[in-house]
Design a protein around this motif. Sequence first.
Motif, PDB file in Angstrom:
ATOM      1  N   HIS A  90      37.186  46.187  43.584  1.00  0.00           N
ATOM      2  CA  HIS A  90      38.335  45.310  43.328  1.00  0.00           C
ATOM      3  C   HIS A  90      39.216  45.180  44.577  1.00  0.00           C
ATOM      4  N   LEU A  91      39.446  46.287  45.256  1.00  0.00           N
ATOM      5  CA  LEU A  91      40.253  46.252  46.470  1.00  0.00           C
ATOM      6  C   LEU A  91      39.587  45.383  47.531  1.00  0.00           C
ATOM      7  N   ARG A  92      38.274  45.542  47.686  1.00  0.00           N
ATOM      8  CA  ARG A  92      37.561  44.780  48.718  1.00  0.00           C
ATOM      9  C   ARG A  92      37.470  43.300  48.362  1.00  0.00           C
ATOM     10  N   LEU A  93      37.267  42.986  47.091  1.00  0.00           N
ATOM     11  CA  LEU A  93      37.253  41.580  46.683  1.00  0.00           C
ATOM     12  C   LEU A  93      38.597  40.917  46.987  1.00  0.00           C
ATOM     13  N   ALA A  94      39.675  41.623  46.682  1.00  0.00           N
ATOM     14  CA  ALA A  94      41.005  41.072  46.950  1.00  0.00           C
ATOM     15  C   ALA A  94      41.218  40.859  48.445  1.00  0.00           C
ATOM     16  N   LEU A  95      40.856  41.850  49.241  1.00  0.00           N
ATOM     17  CA  LEU A  95      41.050  41.751  50.686  1.00  0.00           C
ATOM     18  C   LEU A  95      40.166  40.679  51.313  1.00  0.00           C
ATOM     19  N   ALA A  96      39.043  40.376  50.678  1.00  0.00           N
ATOM     20  CA  ALA A  96      38.154  39.346  51.209  1.00  0.00           C
ATOM     21  C   ALA A  96      38.787  37.955  51.141  1.00  0.00           C
ATOM     22  N   THR A  97      39.868  37.805  50.368  1.00  0.00           N
ATOM     23  CA  THR A  97      40.555  36.511  50.270  1.00  0.00           C
ATOM     24  C   THR A  97      41.565  36.313  51.386  1.00  0.00           C
ATOM     25  N   SER A  98      41.739  37.326  52.217  1.00  0.00           N
ATOM     26  CA  SER A  98      42.797  37.310  53.229  1.00  0.00           C
ATOM     27  C   SER A  98      42.234  37.699  54.585  1.00  0.00           C
ATOM     28  N   ALA A  99      42.889  37.245  55.631  1.00  0.00           N
ATOM     29  CA  ALA A  99      42.455  37.593  56.982  1.00  0.00           C
ATOM     30  C   ALA A  99      43.268  38.714  57.590  1.00  0.00           C
ATOM     31  N   ASP A 100      44.385  39.102  56.947  1.00  0.00           N
ATOM     32  CA  ASP A 100      45.299  40.038  57.606  1.00  0.00           C
ATOM     33  C   ASP A 100      45.662  41.275  56.795  1.00  0.00           C
ATOM     34  N   GLY A 101      45.029  41.502  55.642  1.00  0.00           N
ATOM     35  CA  GLY A 101      45.340  42.700  54.873  1.00  0.00           C
ATOM     36  C   GLY A 101      46.352  42.507  53.780  1.00  0.00           C
ATOM     37  N   ASP A 102      47.049  41.379  53.769  1.00  0.00           N
ATOM     38  CA  ASP A 102      47.968  41.042  52.687  1.00  0.00           C
ATOM     39  C   ASP A 102      47.319  39.969  51.819  1.00  0.00           C
ATOM     40  N   ILE A 103      47.515  40.059  50.518  1.00  0.00           N
ATOM     41  CA  ILE A 103      46.919  39.105  49.600  1.00  0.00           C
ATOM     42  C   ILE A 103      48.015  38.307  48.903  1.00  0.00           C
ATOM     43  N   SER A 104      47.644  37.187  48.342  1.00  0.00           N
ATOM     44  CA  SER A 104      48.634  36.363  47.647  1.00  0.00           C
ATOM     45  C   SER A 104      48.967  36.965  46.284  1.00  0.00           C
ATOM     46  N   ARG A 105      50.089  36.556  45.748  1.00  0.00           N
ATOM     47  CA  ARG A 105      50.440  37.014  44.405  1.00  0.00           C
ATOM     48  C   ARG A 105      49.407  36.535  43.387  1.00  0.00           C
ATOM     49  N   GLN A 106      48.887  35.346  43.585  1.00  0.00           N
ATOM     50  CA  GLN A 106      47.888  34.824  42.652  1.00  0.00           C
ATOM     51  C   GLN A 106      46.635  35.701  42.633  1.00  0.00           C
ATOM     52  N   VAL A 107      46.177  36.126  43.804  1.00  0.00           N
ATOM     53  CA  VAL A 107      44.999  36.997  43.870  1.00  0.00           C
ATOM     54  C   VAL A 107      45.295  38.338  43.208  1.00  0.00           C
ATOM     55  N   ALA A 108      46.451  38.924  43.529  1.00  0.00           N
ATOM     56  CA  ALA A 108      46.821  40.196  42.920  1.00  0.00           C
ATOM     57  C   ALA A 108      46.874  40.069  41.400  1.00  0.00           C
ATOM     58  N   GLU A 109      47.443  38.980  40.921  1.00  0.00           N
ATOM     59  CA  GLU A 109      47.540  38.750  39.483  1.00  0.00           C
ATOM     60  C   GLU A 109      46.147  38.644  38.847  1.00  0.00           C
ATOM     61  N   THR A 110      45.252  37.914  39.489  1.00  0.00           N
ATOM     62  CA  THR A 110      43.905  37.724  38.952  1.00  0.00           C
ATOM     63  C   THR A 110      43.188  39.060  38.804  1.00  0.00           C
ATOM     64  N   VAL A 111      43.277  39.895  39.822  1.00  0.00           N
ATOM     65  CA  VAL A 111      42.560  41.173  39.783  1.00  0.00           C
ATOM     66  C   VAL A 111      43.235  42.145  38.822  1.00  0.00           C
ATOM     67  N   PHE A 112      44.550  42.269  38.900  1.00  0.00           N
ATOM     68  CA  PHE A 112      45.261  43.172  37.995  1.00  0.00           C
ATOM     69  C   PHE A 112      44.970  42.820  36.534  1.00  0.00           C
ATOM     70  N   ARG A 113      45.046  41.553  36.195  1.00  0.00           N
ATOM     71  CA  ARG A 113      44.871  41.167  34.800  1.00  0.00           C
ATOM     72  C   ARG A 113      43.427  41.333  34.348  1.00  0.00           C
ATOM     73  N   ASP A 114      42.486  41.179  35.267  1.00  0.00           N
ATOM     74  CA  ASP A 114      41.089  41.425  34.927  1.00  0.00           C
ATOM     75  C   ASP A 114      40.880  42.880  34.514  1.00  0.00           C
ATOM     76  N   VAL A 115      41.579  43.777  35.193  1.00  0.00           N
ATOM     77  CA  VAL A 115      41.445  45.215  34.902  1.00  0.00           C
ATOM     78  C   VAL A 115      42.270  45.616  33.688  1.00  0.00           C
ATOM     79  N   TRP A 116      43.516  45.133  33.609  1.00  0.00           N
ATOM     80  CA  TRP A 116      44.490  45.702  32.672  1.00  0.00           C
ATOM     81  C   TRP A 116      44.796  44.859  31.430  1.00  0.00           C
ATOM     82  N   ARG A 117      44.077  43.756  31.233  1.00  0.00           N
ATOM     83  CA  ARG A 117      44.307  42.972  30.019  1.00  0.00           C
ATOM     84  C   ARG A 117      43.049  42.795  29.166  1.00  0.00           C
ATOM     85  N   SER A 118      41.897  43.126  29.713  1.00  0.00           N
ATOM     86  CA  SER A 118      40.651  42.847  28.987  1.00  0.00           C
ATOM     87  C   SER A 118      40.225  43.985  28.071  1.00  0.00           C
ATOM     88  N   GLY A 119      40.561  45.228  28.442  1.00  0.00           N
ATOM     89  CA  GLY A 119      40.072  46.381  27.700  1.00  0.00           C
ATOM     90  C   GLY A 119      38.601  46.652  27.945  1.00  0.00           C
TER      91      GLY A 119
END
Length: 214
Positions: A90-119
């Motif tokens: 999950h960390l690497r997928l998120a970082l793959a969306t960025s060139a500098d180590g910071d990710i967008s709020r949209q990306v963070a939201e997508t990954v967080f919710r995939d982990v913490w809302r699906s069960g």
Amino acid sequence: MKHISFHLDFISPYAYLAFEHLPQALEGSSYSVAYRPVLLGALLKHHGQLGPAEIPAKRSWTYRHVLWLGQAHGIPIRMPATHPYNPLPHLRLALATSADGDISRQVAETVFRDVWRSGEEPGDATRLAALAASLRQQRDAGGDAVKSQLKASTDDAIARGVFGVPAFEVDGRLFWGFDGLAMLRAYLRGEAWFDGPDWAAADQRPSLLRSSNK
């Protein structure tokens, strides 16, 4: 405007809750946020700490606590089928969306919710493939550049004094934890307390704890 570096790992339920609650908690303040994935396990290892889920009694409390916090703050949350799990994909997928180590709020939201809302199982290969397909990746998530970026971001966080997540850094000051959001809000609003002795000198006293190398 204040700039906040939000150090996060998707494995942390408190980081998820803090992410979701951040806009409400800081409403009315002028700020920008850099969302920065780091590896919580490496932070804990560096500081000689166990994760909450590595202590059976604390694991039980943590899971009950975060579920209660979710309903208390109106934040949807379901425990993943397995926890702890390996957060590296999950960390690497998120970082793959960025060139500098910071990710967008949209990306963070997508990954967080995939982990913490699906069960569901976070590490399921089919789910990870679907998550990858939903993200606009600029780099190979399994490549050396992304792996090196995660290590560099984690090492930099350690150098800045980060010992866990969620951690919020602003003006060289660190605020930790979901409950640290209230303190961060007070700082952003210019509370005079932060310029007084209680902040500056709180840790300037001897300790009776013995160093592990003695």
